[in-house]
Design a protein around this motif. Structure first.
Motif, PDB file in Angstrom:
ATOM      1  N   ILE A 105      71.443  41.569   4.486  1.00 52.21           N
ATOM      2  CA  ILE A 105      71.931  40.424   3.720  1.00 52.21           C
ATOM      3  C   ILE A 105      72.041  40.775   2.241  1.00 52.21           C
ATOM      4  O   ILE A 105      73.057  40.489   1.591  1.00 52.21           O
ATOM      5  N   SER A 109      77.835  44.972   8.053  1.00 53.23           N
ATOM      6  CA  SER A 109      76.531  44.443   7.661  1.00 53.23           C
ATOM      7  C   SER A 109      76.423  42.954   7.955  1.00 53.23           C
ATOM      8  O   SER A 109      75.387  42.481   8.450  1.00 53.23           O
ATOM      9  N   CYS A 110      77.477  42.211   7.643  1.00 46.97           N
ATOM     10  CA  CYS A 110      77.466  40.763   7.916  1.00 46.97           C
ATOM     11  C   CYS A 110      77.348  40.476   9.408  1.00 46.97           C
ATOM     12  O   CYS A 110      76.533  39.653   9.828  1.00 46.97           O
ATOM     13  N   VAL A 111      78.162  41.138  10.188  1.00 47.14           N
ATOM     14  CA  VAL A 111      78.138  40.899  11.630  1.00 47.14           C
ATOM     15  C   VAL A 111      76.821  41.375  12.236  1.00 47.14           C
ATOM     16  O   VAL A 111      76.260  40.720  13.126  1.00 47.14           O
ATOM     17  N   ASN A 112      76.302  42.482  11.759  1.00 41.71           N
ATOM     18  CA  ASN A 112      75.017  42.988  12.231  1.00 41.71           C
ATOM     19  C   ASN A 112      73.903  41.999  11.904  1.00 41.71           C
ATOM     20  O   ASN A 112      73.026  41.752  12.728  1.00 41.71           O
ATOM     21  N   ALA A 113      73.938  41.387  10.724  1.00 45.33           N
ATOM     22  CA  ALA A 113      72.930  40.398  10.355  1.00 45.33           C
ATOM     23  C   ALA A 113      73.058  39.129  11.199  1.00 45.33           C
ATOM     24  O   ALA A 113      72.071  38.494  11.540  1.00 45.33           O
ATOM     25  N   ILE A 114      74.276  38.770  11.560  1.00 43.84           N
ATOM     26  CA  ILE A 114      74.490  37.569  12.365  1.00 43.84           C
ATOM     27  C   ILE A 114      73.956  37.762  13.785  1.00 43.84           C
ATOM     28  O   ILE A 114      73.311  36.875  14.344  1.00 43.84           O
ATOM     29  N   PHE A 115      74.215  38.921  14.381  1.00 45.03           N
ATOM     30  CA  PHE A 115      73.799  39.157  15.757  1.00 45.03           C
ATOM     31  C   PHE A 115      72.323  39.454  15.897  1.00 45.03           C
ATOM     32  O   PHE A 115      71.803  39.492  17.007  1.00 45.03           O
ATOM     33  N   ARG A 116      71.634  39.707  14.815  1.00 48.84           N
ATOM     34  CA  ARG A 116      70.203  40.007  14.886  1.00 48.84           C
ATOM     35  C   ARG A 116      69.426  38.790  15.064  1.00 48.84           C
ATOM     36  O   ARG A 116      69.099  37.897  15.183  1.00 48.84           O
ATOM     37  N   CYS A 157      74.972  43.017   1.464  1.00 46.08           N
ATOM     38  CA  CYS A 157      76.250  42.296   1.379  1.00 46.08           C
ATOM     39  C   CYS A 157      76.474  41.753  -0.028  1.00 46.08           C
ATOM     40  O   CYS A 157      77.590  41.800  -0.551  1.00 46.08           O
ATOM     41  N   THR A 197      77.175  50.387  10.931  1.00 48.87           N
ATOM     42  CA  THR A 197      76.665  50.088   9.590  1.00 48.87           C
ATOM     43  C   THR A 197      76.112  51.339   8.926  1.00 48.87           C
ATOM     44  O   THR A 197      76.423  51.627   7.766  1.00 48.87           O
ATOM     45  N   ILE A 245      67.066  42.898   8.758  1.00 48.41           N
ATOM     46  CA  ILE A 245      68.050  41.854   8.511  1.00 48.41           C
ATOM     47  C   ILE A 245      68.109  41.472   7.029  1.00 48.41           C
ATOM     48  O   ILE A 245      69.183  41.234   6.479  1.00 48.41           O
TER      49      ILE A 245
END
Length: 109
Positions: free
Chosen positions: A62, A102-109, A65, A14, A58
Motif C-alpha cells: 500500500i 501492487s494494488c491488485v496484490n494488496a486487494i487479493f491479500r 503505491c 510485483t 500488505i
C-alpha cells in the motif's frame, strides 16, 4: 484460478517489476552521468520497500503505491522534456505495471 495461485502470481509479478524498475532507474542514471547524490535521492525511497516486497507484506504494498505516484509525476515530467530517453519510457511503463500489480496484490491479500 484459486486465490492462492493468484496471490503467488501477483507476488512474482510485483517482485519482478520492482527489480526491473530498480535496474532501469540505475541504468538511466548511469547513462545521464548523474552524481552519487542523485542516485541516492532516486533509489533510496524504493530501497526502503525491499524487505516488505520480498516478504509480500500488505502494508508495504500500500505504501509503495503512494510512493509510486510521486515517481509517476517525475516520469511524466521527464518525458515532456527535450531530452526524452528511451529509458524514461521504459521507467514509465515499469512504474505503471508495478503500481497495478501492487494494488491488485494488496486487494487479493
Amino acid at each position: 484460478m484459486e486465490l492462492e495461485k493468484k496471490v503467488s502470481v501477483l507476488k512474482i509479478l510485483t517482485q519482478s517489476s520492482y527489480w526491473m524498475l530498480f535496474i532501469a532507474l540505475t541504468i538511466n542514471l548511469w547513462i545521464q552521468s548523474a552524481p552519487l547524490v542523485i542516485y541516492f535521492l532516486t533509489l533510496f525511497p524504493l530501497s526502503i520497500f525491499t524487505v516488505g516486497i520480498v516478504q509480500n507484506k500488505i502494508r508495504t504494498l500500500i505504501w509503495l503505491c503512494f510512493v509510486l505516484l510521486l515517481y509517476f509525476i517525475i516520469s511524466i515530467y521527464n518525458l515532456t522534456g527535450i531530452f526524452s530517453l528511451i529509458f524514461n519510457k521504459i521507467e514509465l511503463i515499469l512504474r505503471i505495471c508495478l503500481f497495478i500489480f501492487s494494488c491488485v496484490n494488496a486487494i487479493f491479500r
